[in-house]
Design a protein around this motif. Structure first.
Motif, PDB file in Angstrom:
ATOM      1  N   GLN A 148       0.830  -1.201   0.000  1.00 35.39           N
ATOM      2  CA  GLN A 148       0.000   0.000   0.000  1.00 35.39           C
ATOM      3  C   GLN A 148       0.867   1.254   0.000  1.00 35.39           C
ATOM      4  O   GLN A 148       0.584   2.216  -0.736  1.00 35.39           O
ATOM      5  N   HIS A 149       1.888   1.250   0.818  1.00 32.12           N
ATOM      6  CA  HIS A 149       2.785   2.407   0.877  1.00 32.12           C
ATOM      7  C   HIS A 149       3.470   2.629  -0.469  1.00 32.12           C
ATOM      8  O   HIS A 149       3.522   3.755  -0.979  1.00 32.12           O
ATOM      9  N   ALA A 150       3.992   1.559  -1.057  1.00 32.86           N
ATOM     10  CA  ALA A 150       4.699   1.685  -2.336  1.00 32.86           C
ATOM     11  C   ALA A 150       3.763   2.186  -3.431  1.00 32.86           C
ATOM     12  O   ALA A 150       4.122   3.066  -4.222  1.00 32.86           O
ATOM     13  N   LEU A 151       2.545   1.635  -3.488  1.00 37.70           N
ATOM     14  CA  LEU A 151       1.574   2.074  -4.489  1.00 37.70           C
ATOM     15  C   LEU A 151       1.307   3.570  -4.357  1.00 37.70           C
ATOM     16  O   LEU A 151       1.314   4.314  -5.352  1.00 37.70           O
ATOM     17  N   GLY A 152       1.088   4.021  -3.134  1.00 37.93           N
ATOM     18  CA  GLY A 152       0.793   5.431  -2.906  1.00 37.93           C
ATOM     19  C   GLY A 152       1.942   6.335  -3.336  1.00 37.93           C
ATOM     20  O   GLY A 152       1.724   7.384  -3.969  1.00 37.93           O
ATOM     21  N   GLU A 153       3.166   5.922  -3.010  1.00 39.33           N
ATOM     22  CA  GLU A 153       4.322   6.748  -3.355  1.00 39.33           C
ATOM     23  C   GLU A 153       4.553   6.791  -4.864  1.00 39.33           C
ATOM     24  O   GLU A 153       4.940   7.829  -5.408  1.00 39.33           O
ATOM     25  N   VAL A 154       4.336   5.685  -5.536  1.00 38.68           N
ATOM     26  CA  VAL A 154       4.503   5.675  -6.994  1.00 38.68           C
ATOM     27  C   VAL A 154       3.427   6.533  -7.654  1.00 38.68           C
ATOM     28  O   VAL A 154       3.721   7.353  -8.542  1.00 38.68           O
ATOM     29  N   GLU A 155       2.183   6.368  -7.237  1.00 38.52           N
ATOM     30  CA  GLU A 155       1.087   7.088  -7.892  1.00 38.52           C
ATOM     31  C   GLU A 155       1.161   8.595  -7.674  1.00 38.52           C
ATOM     32  O   GLU A 155       0.614   9.367  -8.476  1.00 38.52           O
ATOM     33  N   LYS A 156       1.845   9.044  -6.614  1.00 42.81           N
ATOM     34  CA  LYS A 156       2.070  10.474  -6.439  1.00 42.81           C
ATOM     35  C   LYS A 156       2.857  11.052  -7.611  1.00 42.81           C
ATOM     36  O   LYS A 156       2.699  12.212  -7.983  1.00 42.81           O
ATOM     37  N   GLN A 157       3.705  10.203  -8.214  1.00 37.68           N
ATOM     38  CA  GLN A 157       4.568  10.664  -9.296  1.00 37.68           C
ATOM     39  C   GLN A 157       4.027  10.320 -10.686  1.00 37.68           C
ATOM     40  O   GLN A 157       4.310  11.023 -11.654  1.00 37.68           O
ATOM     41  N   THR A 158       3.267   9.236 -10.783  1.00 34.63           N
ATOM     42  CA  THR A 158       2.899   8.723 -12.105  1.00 34.63           C
ATOM     43  C   THR A 158       1.421   8.837 -12.423  1.00 34.63           C
ATOM     44  O   THR A 158       1.030   8.666 -13.576  1.00 34.63           O
ATOM     45  N   GLY A 159       0.590   9.059 -11.425  1.00 36.44           N
ATOM     46  CA  GLY A 159      -0.846   8.958 -11.613  1.00 36.44           C
ATOM     47  C   GLY A 159      -1.318   7.535 -11.379  1.00 36.44           C
ATOM     48  O   GLY A 159      -0.522   6.645 -11.024  1.00 36.44           O
ATOM     49  N   PRO A 160      -2.618   7.277 -11.573  1.00 35.56           N
ATOM     50  CA  PRO A 160      -3.200   5.977 -11.220  1.00 35.56           C
ATOM     51  C   PRO A 160      -2.597   4.817 -12.016  1.00 35.56           C
ATOM     52  O   PRO A 160      -2.329   4.932 -13.203  1.00 35.56           O
ATOM     53  N   ALA A 161      -2.422   3.713 -11.308  1.00 38.00           N
ATOM     54  CA  ALA A 161      -1.919   2.479 -11.927  1.00 38.00           C
ATOM     55  C   ALA A 161      -3.087   1.589 -12.321  1.00 38.00           C
ATOM     56  O   ALA A 161      -4.186   1.696 -11.765  1.00 38.00           O
ATOM     57  N   SER A 162      -2.826   0.696 -13.273  1.00 34.20           N
ATOM     58  CA  SER A 162      -3.839  -0.282 -13.677  1.00 34.20           C
ATOM     59  C   SER A 162      -3.592  -1.653 -13.052  1.00 34.20           C
ATOM     60  O   SER A 162      -4.501  -2.484 -12.981  1.00 34.20           O
ATOM     61  N   ALA A 163      -2.355  -1.893 -12.609  1.00 32.03           N
ATOM     62  CA  ALA A 163      -2.029  -3.156 -11.943  1.00 32.03           C
ATOM     63  C   ALA A 163      -0.758  -2.965 -11.130  1.00 32.03           C
ATOM     64  O   ALA A 163       0.126  -2.178 -11.493  1.00 32.03           O
ATOM     65  N   PHE A 164      -0.689  -3.689 -10.023  1.00 34.16           N
ATOM     66  CA  PHE A 164       0.480  -3.681  -9.142  1.00 34.16           C
ATOM     67  C   PHE A 164       1.056  -5.090  -9.164  1.00 34.16           C
ATOM     68  O   PHE A 164       0.416  -6.040  -8.691  1.00 34.16           O
TER      69      PHE A 164
END
Length: 235
Positions: free
Chosen positions: A85-101
């Motif tokens: 959850q932490h990693a997803l949040g930190e990545v999406e701050k920079q890239t926008g929404p992801a479609s898969a993790f």
């Protein structure tokens, strides 16, 4: 947008420093990093770690900079789910929404590229909350996994009416292995644990499902990886 993630804590009681220990000439983590960078379906690669050494290595390899893992996620009791959850949040701050993790355990280095592709294909076809890699279990709680009662007497762990006298009569069970996880980001943001939603198995060969928990595991994986390399399976 698919995020490729690897979690790699600095500490390990079973095999100290295992995530950065050399296996067939390169750090253990690199066997998984190489696969993420080689997968053309992965858009961003990130490493979650509390180790400055591992983090510097990840940055040198070209991973996205999300900083070191918070201290509360760096203990040996920290849940994988919260790390994700932490990693997803930190990545999406920079890239926008992801479609898969997409997560690969770096302690499961025997996975092959086709295992990653199979996980992503299954996720796309079935649209579950999560695809989780599994192998068929060699022992079965309906047949030959045992536990003791309050008197110390052995019993089958999960008895069925009438009993099970042959393995073929028992329901199929699986071992959860860390080869491949593919998670729907909305599910990862809101669920409290891995099994809150629809989690489906990606069944892979048992010989690739080993992970490093002990020096004995390391020796077996080192041998099996050597055979994969000799057979040209590592790409």
């Amino acid at each position: 947008m698919i995020i490729g993630h690897i979690g790699a804590r600095a500490g390990s009681k079973g095999v100290p420093g295992k995530n950065f220990r050399l296996l067939h000439g390169k750090p253990l983590i690199d066997w998984s990093l190489d696969q993420l960078f080689a997968c053309d379906r992965v858009d961003q690669v990130v490493v979650s770690t509390d180790s400055p050494e591992i983090y510097a290595h990840a940055m040198k390899r070209g991973c996205l900079d999300i900083g070191l893992r918070p201290a509360e996620l760096a203990t040996d009791t920290a849940a994988k789910w919260h790390v994700w959850q932490h990693a997803l949040g930190e990545v999406e701050k920079q890239t926008g929404p992801a479609s898969a993790f997409l997560d690969l355990d770096c302690t499961s280095p025997l996975r092959l590229p086709q295992d990653i592709e199979a996980g992503l294909d299954l996720f796309a076809a079935e649209q579950p909350d999560m695809v989780m890699s599994c192998v068929e279990s060699r022992k079965n709680p309906y047949f030959n996994i045992l536990e003791t009662d309050e008197t110390g007497t052995l019993h089958v762990s999960k008895p069925l009416p009438g009993g099970v006298v042959a393995r073929q009569q028992a329901p199929q069970v699986y071992d959860h292995v860390g080869l491949v996880y593919v998670v729907r980001p909305d599910y990862l943001r809101t669920a409290k644990s891995l099994f809150d939603g629809r989690v489906i198995p990606l069944v892979l060969p048992v010989e690739r499902g080993l992970d490093v928990d002990s020096p004995f595991d390391w020796d077996i994986i080192e041998f099996l990886m050597g055979r994969q390399i000799a057979q040209g399976l590592r790409g």
